[in-house]
Design a protein around this motif. Sequence first.
Motif, PDB file in Angstrom:
ATOM      1  N   LEU A  43       1.016  17.189 -12.474  1.00  0.00           N
ATOM      2  CA  LEU A  43       0.765  18.589 -12.149  1.00  0.00           C
ATOM      3  C   LEU A  43       1.845  19.497 -12.720  1.00  0.00           C
ATOM      4  CD1 LEU A  43      -0.516  18.570  -8.471  1.00  0.00           C
ATOM      5  CD2 LEU A  43      -1.702  19.413 -10.481  1.00  0.00           C
ATOM      6  N   LEU A  44       3.083  19.033 -12.605  1.00  0.00           N
ATOM      7  CA  LEU A  44       4.199  19.828 -13.107  1.00  0.00           C
ATOM      8  C   LEU A  44       4.098  20.010 -14.618  1.00  0.00           C
ATOM      9  CD1 LEU A  44       6.847  21.167 -12.168  1.00  0.00           C
ATOM     10  CD2 LEU A  44       8.012  19.058 -12.789  1.00  0.00           C
ATOM     11  N   GLY A  66       1.687   6.701  -6.731  1.00  0.00           N
ATOM     12  CA  GLY A  66       0.581   7.589  -7.099  1.00  0.00           C
ATOM     13  C   GLY A  66       0.909   9.043  -6.854  1.00  0.00           C
ATOM     14  N   ALA A  67       1.523   9.292  -5.701  1.00  0.00           N
ATOM     15  CA  ALA A  67       1.867  10.678  -5.372  1.00  0.00           C
ATOM     16  C   ALA A  67       2.890  11.226  -6.360  1.00  0.00           C
ATOM     17  CB  ALA A  67       2.416  10.745  -3.953  1.00  0.00           C
ATOM     18  N   THR A  68       3.868  10.381  -6.718  1.00  0.00           N
ATOM     19  CA  THR A  68       4.892  10.832  -7.661  1.00  0.00           C
ATOM     20  C   THR A  68       4.294  11.131  -9.028  1.00  0.00           C
ATOM     21  OG1 THR A  68       6.434   9.391  -6.495  1.00  0.00           O
ATOM     22  CG2 THR A  68       7.139  10.247  -8.636  1.00  0.00           C
ATOM     23  N   GLY A  86       0.821  -1.217   0.000  1.00  0.00           N
ATOM     24  CA  GLY A  86       0.000   0.000   0.000  1.00  0.00           C
ATOM     25  C   GLY A  86       0.847   1.255   0.000  1.00  0.00           C
ATOM     26  N   ARG A  87       1.901   1.209   0.781  1.00  0.00           N
ATOM     27  CA  ARG A  87       2.769   2.386   0.867  1.00  0.00           C
ATOM     28  C   ARG A  87       3.473   2.637  -0.462  1.00  0.00           C
ATOM     29  NH1 ARG A  87       7.960   2.591   4.785  1.00  0.00           N
ATOM     30  NH2 ARG A  87       8.721   4.626   4.199  1.00  0.00           N
ATOM     31  N   ALA A  88       3.890   1.543  -1.100  1.00  0.00           N
ATOM     32  CA  ALA A  88       4.567   1.689  -2.386  1.00  0.00           C
ATOM     33  C   ALA A  88       3.630   2.289  -3.425  1.00  0.00           C
ATOM     34  CB  ALA A  88       5.072   0.325  -2.857  1.00  0.00           C
TER      35      ALA A  88
END
Lengths: 359, 231
Positions: free
Chosen positions: A310-311, A302-304, A295-297
């Motif tokens: 966005l960038l 996802g965040a990356t 889950g953390r991975a």
Amino acid sequence: MNSPLRNQIGVLALGMAAAALFTADAEPGGVELPTWDERDATRYAEPGSTILGRGLWPVEVLPHPEVLLKQLREEREALERESQTGGSLPELEELEPMVVQVPDLSIPRQLRAEEFNRDLKGEVPEGFRAAYFSAPPAGFLVDPQHLLGEQKTNDLRRFLEYHDGESRFTVYVLVFGSRQRLPDGVEMGDLHRHWFGDEPVVLLSFFLGDPKRALIEFGDRMSAEIGAETVAEVFESCVAEGLVARNAFHQMERFCIELSIRLYWVEKSNFLPVAEPGDGGLTAATRASRPISVGRAWAWIGATLGAVALLVAALLGIRIWLGRRGRTYLFPEYELVPRLSAPHSGGAHAVMYFGRRGG
Amino acid sequence: MKCPRCVEPVVLGAPQCVRCGFQLASLDEEFGDDFILLDRLTDAAHCLRANERTALEAVFDEFEKEFPQLFCAAYIGLLPELTSIRQFGFWLINHAAVAEVDISRPNEQGVFIVLDLQSRVLNVTLGYSVERFLSERDLEKCLKVARPHLFSSDYQRGLSVFMKRLSRVLRKRSRQAAKKPGRFAPPPPSPLGRPVFRKLRDHQEMGGSEETAPGHDGGPARDGTGGEGEI
């Protein structure tokens, strides 16, 4: 002249008149001094009847040393007569002023680690097992053997309560002797699973005087979410912090503070409060073999990806904005067909009334 | 396109309105037949402060920079009572010579704004070249965004907002025209336009029923009270 000023002058005049009157009374005969009555003069003239302040304190309040010595001699002789042993009591002349031994408050003797090593060995005594293991802890600190003093217990309990108010992790501490060991069949993981399930609870078993033997149990769910590496880091950090102190209580205190700090950062970076079905029941071996949770991975990936998207969107927006900023727009030219005999405009228009409706 | 007097559709190329016979010369008696020199921003009502005037000038400059073929002029005044703002706008764009606009931009490429504070009506009249790219619906949308500001008598803000919305629409039309130039090309003059006009006029001269267009001789009362091009 206004009224307040007149009043002040009046008061001043009265004061001056009164001062002049008293001065006139005192001047001719002088001030009359008090005199001793005969009884007091006789009483305080006896030697040894007063002490301190040159006769101001009567002997009933604080006896003179000579009087006190006399009383002590009499009491000693009475004791010698009663016991008929004689010769064992020291001479009064050999008495020395009492020296107060200030205890070393930083290292209470009764709490030194070697003390526990010597006194508390073997399994947790039978009589305390129920208090430790039969039911979920009623308070944040479980010390049925009263290994900690009352003050230390209160201090630690207050700290744990404070931590509970600030963190989503609740910490329960079981206090044992340094060489005590858990009874056969008692596993902290089982206790945690049985008592707290997947709740974010940390169960700490601390063996006074021996921080290395401490056991930190996060529970299956939280261990899986946090990851074995993080759990190990937390434990090592707490042990290292605990070993800084020599005193058993200070070791425990530092251990708990470090645990609280570490839990804060764990919460900030890893905490996932929603339990997923089917993820429980991981064994300790499984936890150790999983360096990082799935889950953390995925969350990290996802965040990356989100940040990259966005960038890119922002750069694209800036590019478009810069491209259009100084741009000019042209229109094709067509052959004009005049109407209404007008050379420039045929009356294409729009009208808007912007006053108050009906006004 | 509608007649400024009777607000009936005007036949392309017709020298007069087929319904009311209106033409530009009809206004000479009322407003004069001479050309007049006009500032790009004429505040005859003296309702703009200096900073508002400067800001509005900057908006006009930006418009001309972005659309090198076009220009915009505004007249803010108190028109006499019973003056049709539609007819005044029509007369103004055909008689005014805007001082700050160079000769490469004739009035066909102009957007003339008339703001009558007396009747609180805003009129926008387009030159022949601009009307190809702006429909009445486009103009209505642009005017609507300005209405709250004009209603609160913030004329500079109202006109600025109108200009910005107008620029947005024109940008879009320019891109569309670049892709499909034929989309905005004017239709060929109607072969029936002139004969029909003549037929109607002949009919009237022969003593037929003399139609009086609504609003004739005084126009449709005041602008803003009728017509499809009104908001």
